[in-house]
Scaffold this active site. Sequence first.
Site, PDB file in Angstrom:
ATOM      1  N   LYS A 158     -12.194 -38.909 -30.036  1.00 41.14           N
ATOM      2  CA  LYS A 158     -11.240 -38.969 -28.694  1.00 41.14           C
ATOM      3  C   LYS A 158     -11.551 -37.895 -27.935  1.00 41.14           C
ATOM      4  O   LYS A 158     -11.482 -37.797 -26.680  1.00 41.14           O
ATOM      5  CB  LYS A 158      -9.781 -38.995 -29.253  1.00 41.14           C
ATOM      6  CG  LYS A 158      -9.436 -40.198 -29.990  1.00 41.14           C
ATOM      7  CD  LYS A 158      -8.108 -40.014 -30.588  1.00 41.14           C
ATOM      8  CE  LYS A 158      -7.301 -41.588 -31.013  1.00 41.14           C
ATOM      9  NZ  LYS A 158      -8.220 -41.803 -32.330  1.00 41.14           N
ATOM     10  N   TRP A 213     -14.467 -39.812 -36.698  1.00 40.61           N
ATOM     11  CA  TRP A 213     -13.306 -40.292 -36.412  1.00 40.61           C
ATOM     12  C   TRP A 213     -12.581 -39.769 -35.239  1.00 40.61           C
ATOM     13  O   TRP A 213     -13.399 -39.888 -34.297  1.00 40.61           O
ATOM     14  CB  TRP A 213     -12.202 -40.195 -37.710  1.00 40.61           C
ATOM     15  CG  TRP A 213     -12.659 -40.966 -38.876  1.00 40.61           C
ATOM     16  CD1 TRP A 213     -13.143 -40.255 -40.341  1.00 40.61           C
ATOM     17  CD2 TRP A 213     -13.112 -42.279 -39.020  1.00 40.61           C
ATOM     18  NE1 TRP A 213     -13.703 -41.343 -41.194  1.00 40.61           N
ATOM     19  CE2 TRP A 213     -13.479 -42.453 -40.407  1.00 40.61           C
ATOM     20  CE3 TRP A 213     -12.800 -43.297 -38.368  1.00 40.61           C
ATOM     21  CZ2 TRP A 213     -13.845 -43.830 -40.838  1.00 40.61           C
ATOM     22  CZ3 TRP A 213     -13.141 -44.806 -38.976  1.00 40.61           C
ATOM     23  CH2 TRP A 213     -13.546 -44.801 -40.111  1.00 40.61           C
ATOM     24  N   SER A 214     -11.412 -39.409 -35.153  1.00 36.60           N
ATOM     25  CA  SER A 214     -10.669 -39.016 -33.868  1.00 36.60           C
ATOM     26  C   SER A 214     -10.993 -37.810 -33.125  1.00 36.60           C
ATOM     27  O   SER A 214     -10.735 -37.526 -31.967  1.00 36.60           O
ATOM     28  CB  SER A 214      -9.197 -38.973 -34.045  1.00 36.60           C
ATOM     29  OG  SER A 214      -8.824 -40.248 -34.704  1.00 36.60           O
ATOM     30  N   VAL A 215     -12.089 -37.122 -33.738  1.00 36.14           N
ATOM     31  CA  VAL A 215     -12.640 -35.921 -33.086  1.00 36.14           C
ATOM     32  C   VAL A 215     -13.556 -36.637 -31.665  1.00 36.14           C
ATOM     33  O   VAL A 215     -13.716 -36.103 -30.653  1.00 36.14           O
ATOM     34  CB  VAL A 215     -13.786 -35.252 -33.777  1.00 36.14           C
ATOM     35  CG1 VAL A 215     -14.439 -34.329 -32.934  1.00 36.14           C
ATOM     36  CG2 VAL A 215     -12.958 -34.258 -35.025  1.00 36.14           C
TER      37      VAL A 215
END
Lengths: 433, 433
Positions: free
Chosen positions: B155, B151-153
Amino acid sequence: MIKSTILGVTLASVLISGQAGAVELPDPASVRTDRLQLMQGFPPAADRQITQASFMRPYPNPRWSFHHAREFFPSRRVARGNEGVYVLPRAEGQEQRIAGLTFTGPEGREMTFQQYLDETYVDGVLIMQHGKVLFEQYQPGVDESEPHILWSVTKSVVGLLATQLIAEGALDPEALVTSYVPELAESGWKGATVQQVLNMTADIDYSEVYADRNSDVVKYSLAAGMAPAPQDYAGARDLYSYLPTIGAGPDEHGVAFRYRTTHTEVLGWILRRVTGLSTAALIEQRIWSKLGAEQDGYMLLDAKGAEWAGAGFNVTLRDLARFAEMVRLEGKFNGHQVVSPEVIRTIREGADREAFKAAGRDYQPGYSYRNQWWISHNPDGAFEAMGVHGQMIHINPAVGLVMVRLSSHPIASSGQTMPYTIPAMAALADLLR
Amino acid sequence: MIKSTILGVTLASVLISGQAGAVELPDPASVRTDRLQLMQGFPPAADRQITQASFMRPYPNPRWSFHHAREFFPSRRVARGNEGVYVLPRAEGQEQRIAGLTFTGPEGREMTFQQYLDETYVDGVLIMQHGKVLFEQYQPGVDESEPHILWSVTKSVVGLLATQLIAEGALDPEALVTSYVPELAESGWKGATVQQVLNMTADIDYSEVYADRNSDVVKYSLAAGMAPAPQDYAGARDLYSYLPTIGAGPDEHGVAFRYRTTHTEVLGWILRRVTGLSTAALIEQRIWSKLGAEQDGYMLLDAKGAEWAGAGFNVTLRDLARFAEMVRLEGKFNGHQVVSPEVIRTIREGADREAFKAAGRDYQPGYSYRNQWWISHNPDGAFEAMGVHGQMIHINPAVGLVMVRLSSHPIASSGQTMPYTIPAMAALADLLR
């Protein structure tokens, strides 16, 4: 010479006589992957964009999509495992000799081996003799480390595993299909045996003509999720729902060979029931983790997570060569007895050559089809795995020869490539004999 | 204790007070992957079947789907490359000490580190100090070799690469977004700089509330192909079409931090334009091929082949640990200077802590957000990458500590896990100090 335009490139096309009559094909040099710029740019230009809906057509999309299939479909890993890579030994200095080899192709045309490769739109080809690589070539723009879709070469991998399970006593070839998959009790597979599915002599109400958009193979494709369903589509959207809807054929089981991918989907279902493993896990545990493969492979999946057992395996050219060499060596490869020698001997025995004729595959004279492999019955005992658009494993035991090829021919039918491949392989065998 | 039924299992549920008020969560032991039988069987039973539409919900589907994301979506490989595996050294005998470590959790509750892991639905956790593995644990039923969605890791990986490109002079942080992506000229990013996108202080008309089905994050999900579009859906079906439709926010750019995944999608677009590489290829070439990773990773794709730059990276726990350790070591890892030390120093500087408060993330007191990383500004200089449902990299430079965790918490918001993680990490740092 006919001019046509694909992707804004003017193509000098050539007329080639195939099984389906004269068809027009683009000049292979004009559809080289490194020149097409397919899927290049962010976003790609509209005429370079490929989506799931345009994975197969228009041409030349397959020149890019066939080695990027996972980018269009759900997929399940077939891991190479933790063993070191089995580096394929090489015999140097053979490339020119093989590329320049001449033979008589279709309609009496003299051609070189390199012409054969180019004109059958090869993406990659690897030739081994007695375990050493003699020849390895990729179309410019094709990454050798990227898995390529095998299409029906997948069937031969699944058929090999089925034959191994039979050798182990885990699968009974004379048992009814419905004893393993009761869901098929009211389907066309009622009364058919596992062996009849393996040899594709079970008769079902299903046609597989790639050039016919009304063929049942289109229903199969939609059920497998190979293409997005049209808005008004009311049919099955996964394989386990679709297969039981296929009815009985007009003939008895066990009489005539007719090539149908759905037989292999049923075989895949049987093997899952027998082993408790997904097709990907079965290939991984039994074969792929033992080959010293360079890369993970993968299986493409339908919307409910079932593999395309008849079409969806993707591996690199070199890893496919390792598999083929393992088969040539009767299962003994990279320090493992991957399958038992009996398995390869069973396959090489072939099946009924009279039954084979029912399929009308005049471009494979004298062949039979056994356990999802094509048996040439030629004096060298050559046998083959084949997939649409020119995928192939060719094994010539007498000469110790293995050829694997991956390609993106504009026409699906093997009738396009076999009239070249059969004389090319004969000439190559004679060169190396 | 409240009883509820998921998948036919009666769950003893616990009440946990989160940011969104009291929410009911299933007993973690009742949703252990090895007991759920999700996607087992051919076909799986209807209540064990997961599809693209049920990838996220109902719970407990994520317990299986989060480490099989490629089986539901198109994906692009991020190859580990041809280097040998960098084997992580181990310090033996630390597991019990860490598992039994006690700390004060939310609402003054005394708990052990193991309870923290269990109650935040961890799928895998790995803790290193000074480059040695102290603790590694997987939820039963989770294959350590299977990549897990970050998921947003994701980013933070993309932000690290952007910062590296800035350090090289290839990307100008003060340039306008629209100078790299003119397609956004009429969008909410008009007038915003690259740095404002990196720090998520560009203001756009976009809300990201995971618990609200009318939030813009739903439109983003449909455009990215994270879920099948409803029949009457008329919006964008790919990211390049969607992003230009997002309008301007009410505020000036550069003032307030507001967490929006679409900023990272724009950043991904910018990096593709700057480098000519897909996000997958950029991560592979610059980072993943240099880490001595064990497995290939992959990026999930939209319907036109664009990566989910803000959410779609999948790697194994151990490979994520290699990445995190590389960051801790200011880019020097496995014989490579993967990114320059300046990059890590820039990120660790953090950003405006006042601006951060606008996001209302009370569970991250004192934090700032810099170049897609969460900076704690605590005395140890800890900084983090975070993804919904409990994904995390925690780096404590003062103690030489790295923790990576992958999980499948029933609630998306990090407000569920951070009230545990912050005191747990503080206690762990004190133990190892």
